[in-house]
Structures are given as structure tokens and as C-alpha cells.
Design a protein around this motif. Structure first.
Motif, short mmCIF file in Angstrom:
data_model
loop_
_atom_site.label_atom_id
_atom_site.label_comp_id
_atom_site.label_asym_id
_atom_site.label_seq_id
_atom_site.Cartn_x
_atom_site.Cartn_y
_atom_site.Cartn_z
N ASN A 1 -45.11 93.98 -37.01
CA ASN A 1 -44.81 93.52 -35.67
C ASN A 1 -45.53 92.21 -35.50
O ASN A 1 -47.04 92.08 -35.56
N ILE B 1 -45.13 97.25 -45.72
CA ILE B 1 -45.78 97.63 -44.47
C ILE B 1 -47.08 96.40 -44.26
O ILE B 1 -48.07 96.27 -45.25
N VAL C 1 -50.12 95.00 -42.01
CA VAL C 1 -50.81 95.29 -40.72
C VAL C 1 -51.79 94.17 -40.76
O VAL C 1 -52.57 93.74 -41.66
N SER C 2 -52.12 94.02 -39.60
CA SER C 2 -53.12 92.80 -39.25
C SER C 2 -54.66 93.66 -38.97
O SER C 2 -54.65 94.66 -38.39
N LEU D 1 -52.60 102.50 -44.75
CA LEU D 1 -51.71 102.29 -45.81
C LEU D 1 -51.37 103.15 -46.93
O LEU D 1 -50.25 103.62 -47.06
N THR E 1 -42.01 95.85 -42.79
CA THR E 1 -42.38 96.65 -41.54
C THR E 1 -43.83 96.18 -40.97
O THR E 1 -44.48 96.10 -41.47
N GLN F 1 -49.77 106.18 -45.61
CA GLN F 1 -48.33 106.05 -45.50
C GLN F 1 -47.54 106.10 -46.85
O GLN F 1 -46.39 105.70 -46.74
#
Lengths: 302, 395
Positions: free
Chosen positions: B392, B215, B217-218, B235, B390, B238
Motif C-alpha cells: 500500500n 509483498i 512492507v514499510s 513476511l 502486494t 506469510q
């Protein structure tokens, strides 16, 4: 997922809560302090440094409060005693704090401290939803629960609170009755700075457990925005702080869940919410503002 | 001499950060330290020597503080190595130099003080390096991490490492250690190098554990510790039981992982002391070989046309990588260690983790087709996540 967002909102909103409360006190006395970001920065560094040297995060909180109060004292001297422009003074002090904390913070960048750790409250912490959201946090989060009603009580139920609000609403009347407007405003601005300093210390010694230059990263400006959002009321500050905190936390939770979001748009949520309040309520927000503050705000309009 | 240089450094840095503040504040303090002398210096360009030949002074600028437990600290360590290998060189250093005109200012000031070799060590310093190279043809200007083409002046060179190689190796350790099959990756901005690292980490983990998910993430910042703390918490919530990152400041996430009892994979620097229980692996900068080697080439007058003159990339294959694996943690098993060693041998033989076929995030569309192996220049332009990530990229 909802629990994560709410719990993150309370944890991340605590620094906003302290800084927003401080700014509320200051503005209630008629002084706007755009240097709140700076007070949080010196509070974060002061808190970290004292915790590092003493090994006690509680002394760190005092250190953060003292550093924030000191910076606010400079603001008070400039705007209360010298009559300087409140916006210019606040912004200048922010940039001064940014430079000074970068300068003196270098020695603390890679130091390790004994930070605050989450303490789950017995019984309450086991309640579903409410427990993890409200009762499984570090001690400063709990301190926030106590400080808000305390400030509200002092502000609306005590003589000191009456003087504070008078300094913001009818400074002339305060003077006529033999009280010193200057003294009241000094007290308000300095205690506001101390609270902002505690907010900064929460980030460095309870939340991120690190010191880095510019680590407040705009949260002080969110806090100033929060005060307008909260219409200068301590209880609303609490709700708004957690709401803004949840908005910031939303970015983490959505990304971690693989939801397709634009990170930069999420960062703007607190400011957008404040804009919505300003737009929807328009002039009515100003009616809630302390009268003496209106003089400052309306000067800016021209 | 090193002492005096070291003493000069903080002064310069402090002046700069105060100036930065003042400038943004709109106080319009214009720094005019370099203007007069640089005009005088422009007349010397007809000496006929190669850029930087016989240099007596070398200048370095860095974007962050010298002790950030990360990227800029590694630059600082590299400079200390130069001071040891080249005791006769005078070294000028400036830290916290933003990626804007202040970088030009800082570099030009160094030229005015006699520097004829310059190192601009942040990715965003490339424009400044280019400008200063054009204005000072006698000076050899080196940029860390940039990709340049033939239109750049010949006295400008870039150098870097195939950063994703040790990250791939660390991914093997992560994939072998995870019990949940979920890895967390916190990054600043989705620039190609970061994207390549996230992909390499995932591919490394998948090489030993095909179902692993990363995963990503920014934080929309290279260093925002409070946001990092928030990302780490999400995180872990999750189910991620290994956290890694591509951030300039790395302490917060490593300590958060350790406090939560999950594994850490480091980045930029060996931070195993921050996570005595959970430290698995990591990658760290080591410029102590490359900086002196570049300076030797320049001082000898051989810079133009040398391998350092454009897009030099040190890696496992040429044995000159400035980005190397950190110490492995105590919990890494001998079997995993053997797998990492085997992959290292493959990298040294010229193999790349970006060898097709590799599928994109949808798991069906190849992003690297069969029979294609990306070069490091290709990887420097990566703008997609591979299957198993995962996250974006648009955000």
C-alpha cells in the motif's frame, strides 16, 4: 494471523516489559525517569559490546543491565541528591546517551555476535495457539515471565517493597522511622535503570541482533507511557507491554497480509491507547499514582 | 595527509552528533563556527576562474556513519578511492550530517577551510547543496541523487546511477530461486527511487516466473532494526522465501533471513558473509570511478556545461554505473546466471525494464502504456506499484 500478532506482541513487547517494570519501580519510589529511552540505548550498546567481546549473550545481559544502571545512577545523583528537576534531568540524560552511544557504538555497527535464539519449550510449545504465542521465544522473553511476579512479590509482600512504596507515598514517615529516603530512591532508580538496560539489550542481542545508533527508536518513551497505562502495577505492565507490542506487530502482520493500512497511524497506537486511558480515567489515574510522584506531576501542571 | 584527514573525521562527527542531541534538547547551543570566516570568503568571487578549477581541497558530507554496511560506507569507500587517485588533494569528510541546516553549516565550514569542490551525498542534502552553491559561486557543488532544473545555480550539479537496473537483475535470481512464489521486500519510505526498485525487482522475478508475488512492507524508517526484525518475521510467516530490502542498515534482515533458512537479496553493500547459505544476489554502490572522474572534470575547469553539471545518471548503457550487481550466491544455477547475463546485455544496449505495456496493481490498468519506455528521470518520479506487488503506497 492472530497468532502472528500475539506472538509478535510477546516478542516485541519484552523490551517494553523490562523497561516498563524498571520505570514502575523508579516511579513507585517517587522518581520519574524520562531517560528510560537513554538507559535502553546504553543497555542495547552495552549488551551488544559485551556479547561481542565475550561471545556470551548472558554476559551481554549483565553488560546491558550495568550500562542502564550507570546512566540511572547519574539521574539519581542529579534528582535525589541535588534536587534537580526530574523531567530536565531525564531528557538531558536521554540526549547524552544518544550522543555517547552514537560515538562509542561506531565500532560495533558491522560486527557479528552470537545472539540469543528462540528455544521452544518441550510439551508447552506444542499446545495449539498458546504454544507459538508464549512458549517459542528467546530466553529473555521467558525471563520476563519470571521477573514480573518476582517484582510484584517484592513490591507488595516484602519489607523492601514496603520501604520502596513508602518512599513514593510517605517519604516523611519513612524518614521519621529512621530509614533513608535517599538510599531507597537510589536503589529504586538504579535497579529501574538496570531493567531498562536489559530491555535495550533484548532488542540488540535477542531481537534485531544488531547495533545501530538510535536503534531504540522511541520504545523507551512508549515504556514510560506504559507505566501510566498500567497504573503503576507490575502485572498490568506485563499485560500492557504485550498489548503495545502487539499493536506494533500489527503493522507488520497487516502489511504482510496486504491489508490496506496507514503505517504511520499504527505507529501511534500505543500513545493513543495511553491517551484513551488518561481521558477515560482522568483524575482517577492520578489517584493511583504514588503521592510523592504527584508532587512532581502537579508541579509540571502549573 | 590522508592520515591527518582521517584523524580529523571522528572529531567532527562526534561534535556533530553531540550537537544534534543538544540542539534537539532545546539547550540552544548555537554553533557559530562558520559565520565570521565565510563573510571574509565572499570577497574572493571575482577571480574569474571556473568553479572549483585548480581545487586543492575537496569536502564530502554523508548522512550516516561511515561503516553502516550500506549507503554511507560506500561513500566512505569512494572517498578513499579519491585519496588514492588524487594524493595531492586535501580531503575533508563529515559523517552523520542531518538533512537540515546542519548540512549547510557543515558544507560552509568546509568552504571556509578552503574546499572548492563539495559533495553532498544524501538525497535530503539537496536544499543545503543548493543554498551553499548560491552563496559560493566559486565552489563546485555536487549532489548525489537529486533532480534539478534550469533554475538551479550553474555551479550545482547532481549525479547518480540507474539504481533499478541491478535490482532488476537480482529480481531474476529471486524469481528463479523461490519455491513459494512469494518474495518479501522491506523498505523505509515509499519515495520514488524505492518504488522503482520494488517494481524492478518484481519485474525481474516475473521475467523468469510470471506468477511471482512481491509483498512490500514499510518500516517508516531508514534504519530501525527492531521493526525490521518484526517485518522480516511477518513476511516469512506469510510464505516469503526470498527477502530483500531498501534500508540504510541491512544487517538485521539478512541475518533474520539466514536464521529462518530463506534466501537473501542484498542492497547497498555485499553482505554475502552474513548469509553464507541463503545469499542469492544483490546490488552495491561503487563510487570509486565516478568520484575521481567528477573531480578531474572540476579541477580542469570544465565543470560548467559538462555532463556532471546537471542530472548525470550512470547506468549499464553508458558503462559508468555507480550501482552494480554484487557477487552471486553459490546456489544460483548456471541457467539463472545465463538469464542474468542476457538481461545485463540488453540493459547495456539501452533497454529498460520499464518498457510498456506494464500493468498496475489491479492487473488491468496499464501504468506504462505499450510503446513507452521510461527514462531514468521518469523512473525518479515513480509513484505506483506494478501488477504482482502486494502493498500500500499511501502508508
Amino acid at each position: 494471523m492472530i497468532i502472528d500478532i500475539l506472538s509478535g506482541g510477546v516478542r516485541g513487547g519484552t523490551s517494553l516489559l523490562f523497561a516498563g517494570l524498571g520505570e514502575t519501580i523508579s516511579e513507585r519510589a517517587g522518581v520519574i525517569n524520562l531517560g528510560t529511552e537513554g538507559a535502553m540505548l546504553v543497555g542495547a550498546l552495552g549488551g551488544y559490546a559485551v556479547t561481542f567481546h565475550t561471545g556470551s549473550p548472558w554476559l551481554g545481559v549483565l553488560g546491558g543491565a550495568a550500562a542502564g544502571a550507570l546512566l540511572a545512577l547519574v539521574h539519581a545523583v542529579l534528582v535525589v541528591s541535588r534536587g534537580a528537576n526530574q523531567y530536565a534531568s531525564g531528557l538531558t540524560l536521554f540526549f547524552l546517551a544518544l550522543g555517547l552511544t552514537a560515538l562509542f557504538g561506531v565500532d560495533y555497527v558491522s560486527r557479528q555476535i552470537t545472539a540469543f535464539t528462540p528455544v521452544k519449550i518441550p510439551v508447552l510449545g506444542d499446545i495449539p495457539v498458546v504454544g507459538p504465542v508464549l512458549f517459542d521465544h528467546d530466553p529473555l522473553v521467558y525471563a520476563g515471565y519470571v521477573v514480573v511476579p518476582l517484582v510484584a512479590w517484592v513490591m507488595f509482600r516484602t519489607r523492601a517493597g514496603l520501604l520502596l512504596r513508602s518512599a513514593g507515598e510517605r517519604a516523611d514517615a519513612l524518614g521519621v522511622n529512621g530509614y533513608s529516603v535517599v538510599a531507597v530512591r537510589y536503589a529504586a532508580v538504579v535497579s529501574g535503570g538496570a531493567l531498562a538496560g536489559i530491555g535495550g539489550a533484548h532488542i540488540s542481542i535477542a531481537y534485531a541482533n544488531s547495533w545501530f545508533e538510535n536503534m531504540i527508536a522511541g520504545r523507551g518513551f512508549i515504556a514510560v507511557s506504559l507505566v501510566i497505562f498500567a497504573m503503576w502495577h507490575p502485572v498490568n505492565v506485563l499485560l500492557g507491554a504485550y498489548l503495545f507490542g502487539a499493536a506494533l506487530s500489527l503493522a507488520s502482520v497487516l502489511q504482510a497480509n496486504g491489508v490496506d493500512v496507514n503505517q504511520f497511524a499504527l505507529n501511534a497506537i500505543p500513545f493513543l491507547m495511553t491517551l484513551v486511558v488518561l481521558t477515560v480515567l482522568g483524575k482517577r489515574t492520578l489517584r493511583k499514582a504514588p503521592d510523592e510522584l504527584l508532587k512532581v506531576l502537579e508541579t509540571a501542571k502549573a | 595527509m590522508t592520515l591527518s584527514s582521517a584523524r580529523r573525521t571522528p572529531t567532527r562527527r562526534h561534535v556533530t552528533s553531540l550537537l544534534a542531541g543538544a540542539a534537539i534538547a532545546g539547550l540552544a547551543l548555537s554553533a557559530c563556527t562558520s559565520a565570521t570566516e565565510s563573510d571574509a570568503g565572499a570577497g574572493e568571487s571575482s577571480s574569474g576562474a571556473a568553479p572549483g578549477e585548480g581545487a586543492t581541497t575537496v569536502g564530502f558530507i554523508a548522512v550516516g556513519p561511515q561503516d553502516d554496511f550500506g549507503y554511507n560506507q560506500a561513500v566512505h569507500d569512494g572517498i578513499r578511492a579519491v585519496a588514492e587517485t588524487h594524493p595531492d588533494l586535501e580531503i575533508l569528510e563529515a559523517y552523520n550530517i542531518p538533512e537540515n541546516d546542519q548540512a549547510v553549516e557543515a558544507l560552509q565550514t568546509m568552504v571556509d577551510q578552503g574546499a572548492t569542490v563539495l559533495f553532498a551525498t544524501s538525497f535530503g542534502h539537496l536544499d543545503a547543496a543548493q543554498q551553499v552553491a548560491e552563496a559560493n559561486p566559486d565552489v563546485a557543488v555536487l549532489h548525489q541523487g537529486g533532480l534539478i532544473d534550469d533554475t538551479s545555480p550553474e555551479n550545482l550539479g547532481t549525479y547518480y546511477g540507474t539504481v533499478y537496473e541491478p535490482v532488476y537483475l537480482a529480481g531474476i535470481a529471486a524469481g528463479a530461486a523461490t519455491e513459494t512464489g512469494v518474495l518479501g521486500f522491506v523498505y523505509g519510505y515509499p519515495v520514488p527511487q524505492v518504488v522503482a526498485n520494488i517494481n524492478a525487482f518484481t519485474l525481474g522475478a516475473q521475467s523468469v516466473n510470471p506468477d511471482v508475488e512481491t509483498i512490500a512492507v514499510s518500516t517508516t524508517s531508514w534504519c530501525d532494526p527492531a521493526t525490521q526484525a518484526d517485518r522480516a518475521a511477518s513476511l516469512i510467516s506469510q510464505g516469503a522465501d526470498v527477502l530483500t530490502q531498501h534500508q540504510d542498515c541491512t544487517k538485521t534482515i539478512i541475518e533474520a533471513a539466514e536464521a529462518a533458512g530463506v534466501y537473501s537479496v542484498g542492497f547497498h553493500a555485499d553482505a554475502s558473509e552474513l548469509a553464507p547459505q541463503g545469499w542469492l544476489a544483490g546490488s552495491e554502490w561503487d563510487w570509486t570511478e565516478l568520484y575521481p572522474s567528477i573531480i578531474d572534470t572540476v579541477v580542469d575547469g570544465d565543470f560548467i556545461g559538462s555532463e556532471y553539471d546537471a542530472n548525470y545518471r550512470g547506468g549499464a548503457a553508458n558503462g559508468n554505473s555507480p550501482f552494480v550487481p554484487s557477487t552471486l550466491g553459490a546456489s544460483v544455477t548456471p541457467e539463472t546466471k545465463a538469464l542474468i547475463d542476457a538481461a545485463q546485455t540488453e540493459l547495456e544496449s539501452g533497454w529498460t525494464p520499464f518498457t510498456g505495456p506494464i500493468m498496475g496493481q489491479d492487473g488491468a490498468t496499464p501504468v506504462i502504456p505499450e510503446g513507452t519506455a521510461l527514462t531514468s528521470d521518469d523512473a525518479d518520479q515513480m509513484d505506483y506499484f506494478v501488477a504482482g506487488v502486494t502493498g500500500n503506497l499511501a502508508g
